[in-house]
Design a protein around this motif. Sequence first.
Motif, PDB file in Angstrom:
ATOM      1  N   SER A 166       0.828  -1.210   0.000  1.00 17.29           N
ATOM      2  CA  SER A 166       0.000   0.000   0.000  1.00 17.29           C
ATOM      3  C   SER A 166       0.863   1.260   0.000  1.00 17.29           C
ATOM      4  O   SER A 166       0.392   2.332  -0.392  1.00 17.29           O
ATOM      5  CB  SER A 166      -0.920  -0.004   1.220  1.00 17.29           C
ATOM      6  N   HIS A 167       2.102   1.132   0.428  1.00 16.20           N
ATOM      7  CA  HIS A 167       2.970   2.314   0.551  1.00 16.20           C
ATOM      8  C   HIS A 167       3.451   2.819  -0.803  1.00 16.20           C
ATOM      9  O   HIS A 167       3.826   3.981  -0.934  1.00 16.20           O
ATOM     10  CB  HIS A 167       4.179   1.993   1.429  1.00 16.20           C
TER      11      HIS A 167
ATOM     12  N   HIS B 201       0.975   3.873  10.283  1.00 20.53           N
ATOM     13  CA  HIS B 201       0.180   2.701  10.696  1.00 20.53           C
ATOM     14  C   HIS B 201      -0.540   2.934  12.021  1.00 20.53           C
ATOM     15  O   HIS B 201      -0.240   2.279  13.026  1.00 20.53           O
ATOM     16  CB  HIS B 201       1.078   1.478  10.828  1.00 20.53           C
TER      17      HIS B 201
ATOM     18  N   HIS C 275       8.232  -5.449   8.328  1.00 19.85           N
ATOM     19  CA  HIS C 275       7.499  -4.232   7.988  1.00 19.85           C
ATOM     20  C   HIS C 275       7.161  -3.488   9.277  1.00 19.85           C
ATOM     21  O   HIS C 275       6.740  -4.086  10.253  1.00 19.85           O
ATOM     22  CB  HIS C 275       6.229  -4.605   7.215  1.00 19.85           C
TER      23      HIS C 275
ATOM     24  N   ASP D  35      -0.292  -6.212   8.010  1.00 24.03           N
ATOM     25  CA  ASP D  35      -0.754  -4.917   8.524  1.00 24.03           C
ATOM     26  C   ASP D  35      -1.963  -4.387   7.769  1.00 24.03           C
ATOM     27  O   ASP D  35      -2.761  -3.647   8.318  1.00 24.03           O
ATOM     28  CB  ASP D  35       0.363  -3.867   8.552  1.00 24.03           C
ATOM     29  N   ASP D  36      -2.128  -4.791   6.506  1.00 20.45           N
ATOM     30  CA  ASP D  36      -3.322  -4.289   5.815  1.00 20.45           C
ATOM     31  C   ASP D  36      -3.956  -5.329   4.894  1.00 20.45           C
ATOM     32  O   ASP D  36      -4.691  -4.978   3.989  1.00 20.45           O
ATOM     33  CB  ASP D  36      -3.038  -2.975   5.080  1.00 20.45           C
TER      34      ASP D  36
HETATM   35 ZN   LIG Z   1       2.252  -0.902   5.924  1.00 22.55          ZN
END
Ligand SMILES: [Zn+2]
Length: 339
Positions: A73-74, A146, A212, A286-287
């Motif tokens: 996503s980054h 985050h 991450h 994380d996502d």
């Molecule tokens: Zn992330």
Amino acid sequence: MISVRRPALVLCSLTALAALTACGASADQGSNGSGPAAGLRVVSTVAPITSIVSNVVGDRAVVTGVVPEGTNSHTFEPPPQIAAVMEEADVVFVNGLQLEEPTFDLAKENAPEDATIVKIGDEVLPESDYIYDFSFPEEEGKPNPHLWTDPTYAIKYADVVLATMSQRDPDNADYYRGNHEAFVAKATALSDALKIDQATIPAGGKQLLTYHDAYAYFARTYGWQVIGAVQPSNFEDPQPREVARIIDQVKARKVPVIFGSEVFPSKVLEQIASETGARYEDTLRDDDLPGEPGAEDHSWLGLMRYDYVTMITGLGGTADTLTALDVSDVAPDKADYPQ
Ligand SMILES: [Zn+2]
């Protein structure tokens, strides 16, 4: 850093949560606030934010996530067809904190004049609370984005969603408020269970070495120590000299487990594990929500429960309280989660 179209949102969201109906009480569109006929089109970015949005809006709005699960996503660049999604949007929620600038720019350029575009993270986190660290160094100007891995901030995200949606769709404000209340109760239960279970980790063991770097705010809130994040700010693998430094650090601290990310598989972590004897746990996320869309744990609640259980049990604790939680959504999740 502030979105250009955010009419009256700050006034409504952050200072007058208790007076939401007053805040958005303009329209008399619709009759009793039922059904998706009003059907605001809501666009969101990463899956955990889409899930938080969905928990609040349920089936009273059409929610479309635009960042596919399991992608970075980054660095995500929205494909051209997302412009058409933005053209139809009434509300766009992005995380902000510079996580999804290309998607935010696409929204600004293509969403209708009266669309509400909200950088949620920028709303809930004052600059004085920004965290810069290993993967998000201050000299590059992008804070760690985050926030949603910390339930206390996820609740604030839901607050912003409630305020925004109640303002844009006042007929359904009561429905949104009920869902928000139920979501806050579940997120609070998650937070409480986390506190109980993390206390079972042997003393001094609440240390995270991650690939991450997604748990900085979580760590600050819940008293963990992020001793390192392997992934540099360009999201490539680190240089050999940095890897050697991390290996020394893991040995010196006797770190029992290093946490990789399911979204960012890394040979480097395998190498660090084999050279230090630490166990390589490669499934934090994380996502990328667990399971498939429609599964009970395919939710923000399911995601965070999974991560906390993985961390706590990996570090020698037990996670019975978290495991016993009901992580199902509080409202029907009809959102589109691209895969
Ligand atoms: Zn992330």
